[in-house]
Design a protein around this motif. Sequence first.
Motif, PDB file in Angstrom:
ATOM      1  N   MET A   1       0.798  -1.259  -0.118  1.00 53.46           N
ATOM      2  CA  MET A   1      -0.029  -0.033  -0.018  1.00 53.46           C
ATOM      3  C   MET A   1       0.652   1.365  -0.043  1.00 53.46           C
ATOM      4  SD  MET A   1      -2.962   0.918   2.612  1.00 53.46           S
ATOM      5  CE  MET A   1      -2.630   2.750   3.372  1.00 53.46           C
TER       6      MET A   1
ATOM      7  N   LYS B   1      -5.624  -1.412  -0.018  1.00 50.07           N
ATOM      8  CA  LYS B   1      -6.149  -0.546   1.000  1.00 50.07           C
ATOM      9  C   LYS B   1      -7.401  -1.028   1.554  1.00 50.07           C
ATOM     10  CE  LYS B   1      -5.399   4.226  -0.340  1.00 50.07           C
ATOM     11  NZ  LYS B   1      -5.885   5.587  -1.063  1.00 50.07           N
TER      12      LYS B   1
ATOM     13  N   GLN C   1      -5.795  -4.247   3.799  1.00 55.91           N
ATOM     14  CA  GLN C   1      -5.457  -3.561   5.016  1.00 55.91           C
ATOM     15  C   GLN C   1      -6.272  -3.295   6.000  1.00 55.91           C
ATOM     16  OE1 GLN C   1      -2.779  -0.152   4.834  1.00 55.91           O
ATOM     17  NE2 GLN C   1      -1.808  -0.970   6.727  1.00 55.91           N
ATOM     18  N   ALA C   2      -7.470  -2.632   5.550  1.00 53.52           N
ATOM     19  CA  ALA C   2      -8.552  -2.300   6.266  1.00 53.52           C
ATOM     20  C   ALA C   2      -9.621  -3.229   6.708  1.00 53.52           C
ATOM     21  CB  ALA C   2      -9.656  -1.425   5.232  1.00 53.52           C
TER      22      ALA C   2
ATOM     23  N   TYR D   1      -7.371  -4.581   9.597  1.00 56.40           N
ATOM     24  CA  TYR D   1      -7.398  -3.614  10.724  1.00 56.40           C
ATOM     25  C   TYR D   1      -8.769  -3.979  11.363  1.00 56.40           C
ATOM     26  CZ  TYR D   1      -3.231  -0.761   9.962  1.00 56.40           C
ATOM     27  OH  TYR D   1      -1.821  -0.496   9.683  1.00 56.40           O
TER      28      TYR D   1
ATOM     29  N   ALA E   1      -8.272   2.934  12.529  1.00 58.77           N
ATOM     30  CA  ALA E   1      -7.055   2.630  11.302  1.00 58.77           C
ATOM     31  C   ALA E   1      -7.838   2.216  10.108  1.00 58.77           C
ATOM     32  CB  ALA E   1      -6.222   1.798  11.776  1.00 58.77           C
ATOM     33  N   ALA E   2      -8.832   1.392  10.524  1.00 54.19           N
ATOM     34  CA  ALA E   2      -9.415   0.498   9.203  1.00 54.19           C
ATOM     35  C   ALA E   2     -10.473   1.761   8.484  1.00 54.19           C
ATOM     36  CB  ALA E   2     -10.417  -0.254   9.746  1.00 54.19           C
TER      37      ALA E   2
ATOM     38  N   THR F   1      -8.011   4.069   6.609  1.00 61.07           N
ATOM     39  CA  THR F   1      -7.601   3.597   5.502  1.00 61.07           C
ATOM     40  C   THR F   1      -8.479   3.392   4.333  1.00 61.07           C
ATOM     41  OG1 THR F   1      -6.162   1.988   6.772  1.00 61.07           O
ATOM     42  CG2 THR F   1      -6.483   1.452   4.621  1.00 61.07           C
ATOM     43  N   THR F   2      -9.686   3.334   4.257  1.00 58.77           N
ATOM     44  CA  THR F   2     -10.598   3.331   3.385  1.00 58.77           C
ATOM     45  C   THR F   2     -11.177   4.932   2.850  1.00 58.77           C
ATOM     46  OG1 THR F   2     -12.505   2.779   4.864  1.00 58.77           O
ATOM     47  CG2 THR F   2     -11.300   1.052   3.662  1.00 58.77           C
TER      48      THR F   2
END
Length: 81
Positions: free
Chosen positions: A1, A11, A14-15, A18, A37-38, A41-42
């Motif tokens: 990312m 992304k 990763q979201a 998280y 954080a999730a 990230t989005t």
Amino acid sequence: MFADPDDTEAKNLQADAYEQLGYQAEVPQYRAIFLTAAQATTASVPGPASTPTASTPSSPCPSICSSISPGFMWTPPRQPT
């Protein structure tokens, strides 16, 4: 990312990671960190925060405290005699 910030699949992956870590966390602080954080990230990057007004730095504590919490009762500290 980090190598390709426009990679939406990375992304989302990763979201999702998280989000799962947030749901499995037992400590509320960690849960909030992972879920935030999730979401970050989005979400798209927000614009700059609003600029403070000229009166903000010179406002005395009672007016600032009353604007933050209307039920807060501020009393000034006692002056030494």
